[in-house]
Design an enzyme around this catalytic site. Structure first.
Site, PDB file in Angstrom:
ATOM      1  N   ALA A  38       4.161  -1.771   2.599  1.00  0.00           N
ATOM      2  CA  ALA A  38       3.755  -2.514   1.410  1.00  0.00           C
ATOM      3  C   ALA A  38       2.445  -1.989   0.856  1.00  0.00           C
ATOM      4  CB  ALA A  38       3.624  -3.993   1.768  1.00  0.00           C
ATOM      5  N   PRO A  39       2.469  -1.537  -0.395  1.00  0.00           N
ATOM      6  CA  PRO A  39       1.279  -0.980  -1.031  1.00  0.00           C
ATOM      7  C   PRO A  39       0.275  -2.062  -1.374  1.00  0.00           C
ATOM      8  CG  PRO A  39       3.073  -1.093  -2.609  1.00  0.00           C
ATOM      9  CD  PRO A  39       3.621  -1.559  -1.297  1.00  0.00           C
ATOM     10  N   CYS A  40      -0.385  -2.585  -0.402  1.00  0.00           N
ATOM     11  CA  CYS A  40      -1.347  -3.667  -0.617  1.00  0.00           C
ATOM     12  C   CYS A  40      -2.442  -3.263  -1.584  1.00  0.00           C
ATOM     13  CB  CYS A  40      -2.004  -4.060   0.696  1.00  0.00           C
ATOM     14  SG  CYS A  40      -0.931  -3.985   2.112  1.00  0.00           S
ATOM     15  N   HIS A  41      -2.726  -1.988  -1.669  1.00  0.00           N
ATOM     16  CA  HIS A  41      -3.832  -1.546  -2.517  1.00  0.00           C
ATOM     17  C   HIS A  41      -3.533  -1.695  -4.008  1.00  0.00           C
ATOM     18  CE1 HIS A  41      -1.190   1.934  -2.028  1.00  0.00           C
ATOM     19  NE2 HIS A  41      -1.596   2.285  -3.220  1.00  0.00           N
TER      20      HIS A  41
END
Length: 110
Positions: free
Chosen positions: A61-64
């Site tokens: 998951a691309p939390c950024h």
DNA sequence: AGACTGACATACC
DNA sequence: CGGTATGCCAGTC
């Protein structure tokens, strides 16, 4: 249940958060609030942040790509600095902790 | 069950 | 524009 299923258990909210995260295209960002709205809890931005913080599947998951609704970066488990870096790598300009042309880069869930 | 915790948001000063 | 205060929510202790 058998051994394969226990991993997919529903934590409810947070699970949905991670799921939605994967839909964010590269080079775009979304806000905690938009994400919360998409999940049917327009005021749960805070809870969303918590979900990301505890994200057990960080690599998937691309939390950024999740930022604050005022254009600020918000937090990041591995440091806001790293978040800033990752965003710029994807083509999102960040100046003084603020996203340039923020409104145009927000990805809104359908 | 009740209190505390945080990667938020908005209003005020 | 920056700091403080209040509201909100799901998860965890």
């Amino acid at each position: 249940m058998s051994t394969l299923c226990k991993n997919i258990k529903s934590a409810g909210f947070n699970q949905k958060v991670w799921q939605a995260l994967k839909k964010i295209p590269r080079g775009r960002v979304t806000t905690y609030q938009e994400l919360a709205k998409h999940l049917g809890r327009p005021k749960a931005a805070r809870a969303v942040g918590n979900a990301l913080n505890k994200n057990p599947q960080a690599p998937q998951a691309p939390c950024h790509r999740v930022v604050k609704s005022d254009g600020g970066l918000g937090g990041y488990a591995r440091g806001a600095k790293k978040k800033n870096e990752l965003l710029e790598l994807e083509g999102v300009e960040v100046v003084k902790g603020r996203i340039e042309e923020f409104e145009e880069k927000i990805f809104r869930f359908k």
